[in-house]
Design an enzyme around this catalytic site. Sequence first.
Site, PDB file in Angstrom:
ATOM      1  N   TRP A   1      28.466 -26.912  27.675  1.00 48.62           N
ATOM      2  CA  TRP A   1      28.830 -25.700  26.953  1.00 48.62           C
ATOM      3  C   TRP A   1      30.334 -25.795  26.662  1.00 48.62           C
ATOM      4  CZ3 TRP A   1      26.200 -21.593  24.971  1.00 48.62           C
ATOM      5  CH2 TRP A   1      26.999 -20.562  24.462  1.00 48.62           C
TER       6      TRP A   1
ATOM      7  N   TRP B   1      25.496 -14.794   6.866  1.00 53.01           N
ATOM      8  CA  TRP B   1      26.278 -15.596   5.923  1.00 53.01           C
ATOM      9  C   TRP B   1      26.480 -17.020   6.431  1.00 53.01           C
ATOM     10  CZ3 TRP B   1      31.342 -17.731   6.273  1.00 53.01           C
ATOM     11  CH2 TRP B   1      31.796 -18.303   5.084  1.00 53.01           C
TER      12      TRP B   1
ATOM     13  N   GLU C   1      20.698 -12.815  29.798  1.00 55.32           N
ATOM     14  CA  GLU C   1      21.691 -12.663  30.866  1.00 55.32           C
ATOM     15  C   GLU C   1      21.835 -11.196  31.278  1.00 55.32           C
ATOM     16  OE1 GLU C   1      25.351 -14.835  30.534  1.00 55.32           O
ATOM     17  OE2 GLU C   1      24.520 -16.193  29.056  1.00 55.32           O
ATOM     18  N   TYR C   2      21.121 -10.803  32.309  1.00 59.64           N
ATOM     19  CA  TYR C   2      20.115 -11.496  33.114  1.00 59.64           C
ATOM     20  C   TYR C   2      18.990 -10.525  33.409  1.00 59.64           C
ATOM     21  CZ  TYR C   2      23.941 -14.734  33.995  1.00 59.64           C
ATOM     22  OH  TYR C   2      24.983 -15.615  33.845  1.00 59.64           O
TER      23      TYR C   2
ATOM     24  N   MET D   1      23.495 -22.851  34.472  1.00 57.17           N
ATOM     25  CA  MET D   1      24.865 -22.601  34.021  1.00 57.17           C
ATOM     26  C   MET D   1      25.833 -22.673  35.196  1.00 57.17           C
ATOM     27  SD  MET D   1      24.252 -19.709  31.040  1.00 57.17           S
ATOM     28  CE  MET D   1      23.257 -18.573  32.020  1.00 57.17           C
TER      29      MET D   1
ATOM     30  N   GLY E   1      19.996 -14.839  22.612  1.00 56.46           N
ATOM     31  CA  GLY E   1      20.539 -14.130  23.765  1.00 56.46           C
ATOM     32  C   GLY E   1      22.029 -14.355  23.915  1.00 56.46           C
TER      33      GLY E   1
ATOM     34  N   TYR F   1      28.822 -23.117  35.889  1.00 59.70           N
ATOM     35  CA  TYR F   1      30.229 -22.946  35.524  1.00 59.70           C
ATOM     36  C   TYR F   1      30.512 -21.454  35.530  1.00 59.70           C
ATOM     37  CZ  TYR F   1      27.509 -23.006  31.156  1.00 59.70           C
ATOM     38  OH  TYR F   1      26.534 -22.825  30.208  1.00 59.70           O
ATOM     39  N   ASP F   2      31.756 -21.084  35.314  1.00 63.30           N
ATOM     40  CA  ASP F   2      32.163 -19.685  35.507  1.00 63.30           C
ATOM     41  C   ASP F   2      31.834 -19.201  36.921  1.00 63.30           C
ATOM     42  OD1 ASP F   2      33.194 -19.510  32.982  1.00 63.30           O
ATOM     43  OD2 ASP F   2      31.511 -18.412  32.115  1.00 63.30           O
TER      44      ASP F   2
END
Length: 391
Positions: free
Chosen positions: A342, A50, A125-126, A188, A82, A190-191
């Site tokens: 991100w 949608w 991932e991953y 990535m 993903g 971060y985190d």
Amino acid sequence: MVCYYASWATYRVRDGKFEVEDIDPNICTHVVYTFAGIGTDNKIEVLDPWNDLCANWGKCGYNRFTDLKKVNPKLITQLSVGGYNEGSTSYSNMAADPAKTQIFVTSTVELLKAHGFDGLDLIWEYPTQRGGVPADRKNFITLLGKLHEALHASGMILTVAVAALKSTIDQAYDIPAMVDVVDLVNVMTYDLHGPWEKYTHHQSTLYAYKDDHGDTLYLNQNFSINYWIDGGMPSTKLTLGMPLYGRCWTLDNPDQHGYNARASHPGKAGPLTQTEGMMGYNEICDFINKDSWTVVVEEGCNEPYTYNMAYGNIWCSYEDHDSCVIKANYAREKNLAGLMVWTIDTDDFHAECSTRHFDLTRTLAETFAGNETRRISQSMLESRIDGSNLR
């Protein structure tokens, strides 16, 4: 300047609601629409028909997104497949079978062409983890090779978003084999820390903190970027990932509010993103400005954190204008391809905290290009070191 767009931001409330048309197509070189998935038939799957498609009175998200090129013809629009919620199992099963892989590749090219995308961004991932198997390491390269060939034959590009953690890199990626089958690698970074740990730390620290030890010495952006380069990936194919959101904890003891403070629970959800343990930069900077949250840049660090006891003893690590200047300059000095954010929809897109919209994303892009004029203050430079003694 790679800018991920979270398509579910259209469902956020009040000032958090963010539509495709809210993207400024002149800030980023690449914009990436997240996410598509993989179906049980091994074809690429539209996850929110949608919102993404025009059929059945849909909102035409894909087409509106690629129409941003009408404003900036140089803009590269991509669809990302993903993400963390997809896990690894279905990708592992598909990549292990040549026939299933071909179904995925063919359907992907068809979907991208149908909506005018310029390429695919793969976020598995991953490989080898989260439901994967050891053979994923090899099969991932095979999958990338087939995608790369098919996409290039149709005038499109292939990029990937990859892990920053040493343990995942070691298991998941054959870095030298990746070099010739991807056009860009978004790391990535971060985190690296978060409320899944029971102590506070910065989720995207550039260098190791002075009290880090053991494996925590690997949990910083500088280590991750160098590890990818040392592993064989040319720096000119790498982007440094920057979060436009903070990772937040609830302090166990409000009197202990520095790094490594005990924090047994995620931070209270923000009013716009409504997710425990994180807040968009737009939420954090608004709280700082209106509710006088305390902001600290620890000596020897390049990034701020903020805390406030009235909002549930919350403690958040995040990025600000000055840390973006520092990290964009770092990316320049490392001869990286650029930076990645991100996600753009949690920047200060309403300019509530700055004199301009999307200040963090603009700052990264301008600084990396050598055009940033709103420089960090000398006093701040003196307090935010280059980390040379911690490398």
